[in-house]
Design an enzyme around this catalytic site. Structure first.
Site, PDB file in Angstrom:
ATOM      1  N   CYS A  76     -16.414  -8.508   5.879  1.00 15.71           N
ATOM      2  CA  CYS A  76     -16.437  -8.795   7.321  1.00 15.71           C
ATOM      3  C   CYS A  76     -16.750  -7.486   8.042  1.00 15.71           C
ATOM      4  O   CYS A  76     -16.801  -6.434   7.408  1.00 15.71           O
ATOM      5  CB  CYS A  76     -15.091  -9.392   7.767  1.00 15.71           C
ATOM      6  SG  CYS A  76     -13.811  -8.166   8.084  1.00 15.71           S
ATOM      7  N   CYS A 136     -15.113  -3.366  -0.279  1.00 14.23           N
ATOM      8  CA  CYS A 136     -13.715  -3.617   0.114  1.00 14.23           C
ATOM      9  C   CYS A 136     -13.151  -4.768  -0.711  1.00 14.23           C
ATOM     10  O   CYS A 136     -13.889  -5.471  -1.393  1.00 14.23           O
ATOM     11  CB  CYS A 136     -13.656  -3.951   1.593  1.00 14.23           C
ATOM     12  SG  CYS A 136     -14.331  -5.583   1.940  1.00 14.23           S
ATOM     13  N   CYS A 162      -7.797 -10.904   1.127  1.00 11.62           N
ATOM     14  CA  CYS A 162      -7.895 -10.490   2.523  1.00 11.62           C
ATOM     15  C   CYS A 162      -8.070 -11.693   3.441  1.00 11.62           C
ATOM     16  O   CYS A 162      -9.055 -12.442   3.321  1.00 11.62           O
ATOM     17  CB  CYS A 162      -9.063  -9.527   2.710  1.00 11.62           C
ATOM     18  SG  CYS A 162      -9.212  -9.057   4.437  1.00 11.62           S
ATOM     19  N   CYS A 172     -13.951  -1.838   6.135  1.00 10.23           N
ATOM     20  CA  CYS A 172     -12.990  -1.131   5.276  1.00 10.23           C
ATOM     21  C   CYS A 172     -13.638  -0.250   4.207  1.00 10.23           C
ATOM     22  O   CYS A 172     -13.003   0.661   3.704  1.00 10.23           O
ATOM     23  CB  CYS A 172     -12.037  -2.127   4.639  1.00 10.23           C
ATOM     24  SG  CYS A 172     -11.051  -3.002   5.871  1.00 10.23           S
ATOM     25  N   ARG A 185      -1.859   6.856   9.766  1.00  6.51           N
ATOM     26  CA  ARG A 185      -1.959   6.363   8.379  1.00  6.51           C
ATOM     27  C   ARG A 185      -2.069   7.521   7.386  1.00  6.51           C
ATOM     28  O   ARG A 185      -2.091   8.683   7.764  1.00  6.51           O
ATOM     29  CB  ARG A 185      -3.192   5.465   8.261  1.00  6.51           C
ATOM     30  CG  ARG A 185      -3.195   4.276   9.210  1.00  6.51           C
ATOM     31  CD  ARG A 185      -2.149   3.271   8.792  1.00  6.51           C
ATOM     32  NE  ARG A 185      -2.269   2.027   9.538  1.00  6.51           N
ATOM     33  CZ  ARG A 185      -3.104   1.022   9.235  1.00  6.51           C
ATOM     34  NH1 ARG A 185      -3.936   1.134   8.219  1.00  6.51           N
ATOM     35  NH2 ARG A 185      -3.119  -0.077   9.951  1.00  6.51           N
ATOM     36  N   LYS A 191      -3.734   1.264  14.915  1.00 11.14           N
ATOM     37  CA  LYS A 191      -3.700   2.228  13.809  1.00 11.14           C
ATOM     38  C   LYS A 191      -4.378   3.536  14.215  1.00 11.14           C
ATOM     39  O   LYS A 191      -5.257   3.543  15.101  1.00 11.14           O
ATOM     40  CB  LYS A 191      -4.392   1.643  12.590  1.00 11.14           C
ATOM     41  CG  LYS A 191      -5.826   1.233  12.839  1.00 11.14           C
ATOM     42  CD  LYS A 191      -6.513   0.692  11.594  1.00 11.14           C
ATOM     43  CE  LYS A 191      -6.207  -0.754  11.310  1.00 11.14           C
ATOM     44  NZ  LYS A 191      -7.093  -1.379  10.315  1.00 11.14           N
ATOM     45  N   LYS A 227      -6.049   7.212  12.369  1.00  8.94           N
ATOM     46  CA  LYS A 227      -6.423   7.756  11.062  1.00  8.94           C
ATOM     47  C   LYS A 227      -6.875   9.207  11.157  1.00  8.94           C
ATOM     48  O   LYS A 227      -7.700   9.545  12.010  1.00  8.94           O
ATOM     49  CB  LYS A 227      -7.536   6.908  10.460  1.00  8.94           C
ATOM     50  CG  LYS A 227      -7.077   5.476  10.204  1.00  8.94           C
ATOM     51  CD  LYS A 227      -8.144   4.641   9.544  1.00  8.94           C
ATOM     52  CE  LYS A 227      -7.593   3.279   9.157  1.00  8.94           C
ATOM     53  NZ  LYS A 227      -8.631   2.422   8.555  1.00  8.94           N
ATOM     54  N   ARG A 234       0.854  -1.198   0.000  1.00  6.26           N
ATOM     55  CA  ARG A 234       0.000   0.000   0.000  1.00  6.26           C
ATOM     56  C   ARG A 234       0.885   1.241   0.000  1.00  6.26           C
ATOM     57  O   ARG A 234       1.810   1.347   0.808  1.00  6.26           O
ATOM     58  CB  ARG A 234      -0.864  -0.039   1.249  1.00  6.26           C
ATOM     59  CG  ARG A 234      -1.948   0.991   1.298  1.00  6.26           C
ATOM     60  CD  ARG A 234      -2.690   0.925   2.628  1.00  6.26           C
ATOM     61  NE  ARG A 234      -3.598  -0.205   2.755  1.00  6.26           N
ATOM     62  CZ  ARG A 234      -4.117  -0.619   3.907  1.00  6.26           C
ATOM     63  NH1 ARG A 234      -3.809  -0.001   5.038  1.00  6.26           N
ATOM     64  NH2 ARG A 234      -4.933  -1.642   3.953  1.00  6.26           N
TER      65      ARG A 234
END
Ligand code: SRM
Ligand code: SF4
Length: 572
Positions: free
Chosen positions: A482, A437, A443, A486, A150, A216, A218, A81
């Site tokens: 899931c 996503c 994934c 995302c 991020r 993480k 954001k 990424r």
């Protein structure tokens, strides 16, 4: 300067904390294991550290069972990424990404919901070359994943270009300033010599410290009236305030997040709350101090409860605000009025300032590839070859061909026509407001299909839309494989989160401007039930809606679902 009254949760630190502590500032044994040709994989500890370098090891899940039967190791491959603050890229960068994805990855690029590119299917032995070639065009993958700040988002709205470009500069600077300071990335991937005597102490990471963040983090900046970045889903969001055509500062919002786990009420999506105002010059300080609060008080023992939203819900919003102001040494200003009209993107050509044109192209689920009847990747490559402006990747997985002169517009239009890039214009407005996503096959957390299934489902939903005269009605619809969220499904007027192969939980009732979460409507349903539900709901909407009423508002007014006032009652 930690406050005395606040406490981080007790409990044994998670294994990831040990890995970070032992990693010598994100080095681990990555340099050595990447050279090992005996396996196409890497050890788990190093894979955890890979995330901080913008990548991690996956395996092709389509091949998993077959390879297991044949007693072969999984079909290991890396996802990579890029860090691309504000989603802004030059045509040269586009061309490098295009080439690299053919040379080392699976030949496709994924435009992500955080306005950057992901590539899939890179083999271990090609990782270093891939990162170096990306680096040659002044891009990097540092901190694109991992327990750090991020990619910093910013509104990609070309209508307000002057403000947008100013906000973009702030976003870019913030992203750079908040990068980890360790030289691990440069040593491992770019062959930078290790400087003798480098201090292996907190001095290396003055803000993060050796353990980095509990999870993480954001940040995103929105420019009203467009909430394309879904500012309320960010750990830390900024809402640009424009007075008399000038950027005066930002409202500060904290504590958003989309992830949850099925059946676990201690996890939930949450919307960020407005806590005050700061000037552009205060942006970095507010971000840095907010991050250090999460660093000091986030949950380092249970990763599922480690995001900033849970830290805030545990400590209390007011307490966190007070702590922030105490660390800043000054008080945030009073939040200023703002107004969002919508999230999502608008398509086609628009003229911006200085007579420049901007073209927003719908890219289904962000997947840039050459399909049998749709040479999207080739068409975009041809455009990049002649384009003199920039590309802006949007947080809705779309692409803006930005800053085009009137003369170039004709040439670009010709290519758009030649490659049929807008042949999807017969698509419903609902499809153009859709996101999915990645999910299967790459994934590792996917419980159901998403990107590969949503287009097929939408073919059927479009028939229902036509039956009800709703083809041009913008309704946001989002799918994830899931509940990690995302594609920000908690903010879809209609959303599906994968539960098992072919089964989804269905959610309804988010606000069209991204200011209200949706709520669970049906659990564990398959395609037939999904279509039956949508047939009933869309037909009622067509008949019973009030003038200008959005679908998400309608389902609440009609009593079909209750409004979610707070993430903590999302599951009820
Ligand atoms: Fe995500 C994990 C893909 C945006 C919440 N996300 C993952 C991983 C890395 C799976 C993993 O950890 O094993 C996925 C890689 C799949 C693959 O094969 O590529 C993945 N996330 C994506 C992308 C590519 C989805 C897309 O199709 O666009 C997005 C990349 C963004 C980027 O460029 O940085 C992506 N992920 C998001 C968003 C949306 C956003 O940030 O605006 C969210 C919800 C917002 C939030 O963070 O709360 C999101 N991803 C998660 C979570 C849940 C975290 C949590 O709070 O519980 C996970 C799982 C985790 O971290 O353990 C996750
Ligand atoms: Fe994977 Fe789940 Fe994220 Fe989709 S929402 S990419 S299935 S982690």
């Amino acid at each position: 300067m930690a406050s005395k009254i606040l406490k981080a949760p007790d409990g044994k630190p998670s294994d990831v904390e040990r890995i970070k502590a032992e990693s010598n500032f994100l080095r681990g044994t990555l340099k050595e294991v990447m050279l090992d040709r005996l396996s196409s994989g890497i050890p788990d500890d190093d894979n955890r550290l890979m995330k901080f370098h913008g990548s991690y090891l996956q395996d092709d899940r389509d091949l998993r069972n077959e390879r297991e039967k044949q007693k072969l190791e999984p079909a290991y491959q890396f996802m990579l990424r890029v860090r691309l603050p504000g989603g802004v890229a030059t045509p040269e960068q586009w061309l490098v990404m295009d080439q690299v994805s053919d040379k080392y990855a699976n030949g496709t690029l994924k435009i992500t919901t955080r306005q950057t590119w992901q590539m899939h299917g890179i083999l271990k032995w090609n990782m270093k070359n891939t990162i170096q070639e990306i680096h040659s065009t002044l891009l990097d993958t540092i901190a694109a994943c991992g327990d750090v700040n991020r990619n910093v988002l910013c509104s990609a709205n070309p209508y307000q270009s002057e403000i947008h470009s100013e906000v973009y500069e702030w976003a870019k600077q913030l992203s750079n300033d908040l990068l980890p300071k360790t030289r691990a990335y440069h040593e491992i991937w770019l062959d930078e010599e290790k400087v003798a005597g480098t201090p292996e102490s907190d001095e290396v990471e003055p803000m993060y410290g050796p353990l980095y963040l509990p999870r993480k983090f954001k940040i995103g900046i929105a420019v009203p009236p467009l909430n394309d970045i879904d500012v309320f889903s960010q750990d830390l969001g900024f809402i640009a305030i424009v007075e008399k055509g000038k950027l005066v500062g930002f409202n500060v919002v904290i504590g958003g997040g989309m992830g949850s786990s099925h059946g676990d009420k201690a996890t939930y999506p949450q919307l960020a709350k407005v806590i005050g105002f700061c000037t552009p010059e205060q942006l970095y300080e507010v971000s840095e101090k907010t991050i250090t609060i999460q660093r000091d008080y986030g949950n380092r023992s249970v990763r599922k409860n480690a995001r900033f939203k849970y830290t805030i819900d545990r400590l209390g919003l007011e307490t966190v605000k007070e702590e922030l102001e105490s660390r800043l040494g000054w008080k945030l200003g009073e939040a200023k009025p703002y107004h969002f009209e919508r999230n999502g993107d608008r398509y086609g050509w628009v003229k911006g300032i200085q007579g420049k044109w901007h073209f927003t192209l719908f890219i289904q689920n962000g997947r840039v590839a050459d399909f049998p009847d749709y040479k999207l990747k080739t068409g975009l490559r041809e455009i990049a070859n002649i384009h003199k402006g920039e590309f802006r990747l949007t947080t809705n997985q779309n692409l803006i061909i930005a800053n085009v002169s009137s003369r170039k517009k004709k040439e670009i239009d010709t290519l758009i026509q030649q490659y049929g890039l807008t042949d999807g214009k017969h698509y419903s407005a609902l499809r153009r407001s859709s996101m999915a996503c990645v999910a299967l096959p790459t994934c590792g957390l996917a419980m159901a299909e998403s990107e590969r299934y949503l287009p097929e489902l939408l073919d059927k939903v479009e028939t229902i839309l036509d039956e009800n005269g709703l083809r041009d009605e913008e309704i946001t619809i989002r799918m994830t494989g899931c509940p990690n969220g995302c594609a920000r499904p908690g903010l879809g007027e209609i959303a599906f989160m994968g539960k098992a192969v072919g089964k989804y939980n269905m959610y309804l009732g988010a606000a069209f401007d991204g200011s209200r979460l949706n709520k669970m409507y049906r659990e564990n349903i398959g395609e037939e039930e999904i279509l039956n539900e949508l047939r009933m709901l869309l037909s009622r909407y067509a008949k019973e809606r009030e003038e200008g009423e959005h679908f998400g508002d309608f389902v609440i007014r009609a009593g079909i679902v209750k409004a979610t006032t707070d993430g903590t009652n999302f599951h009820d």
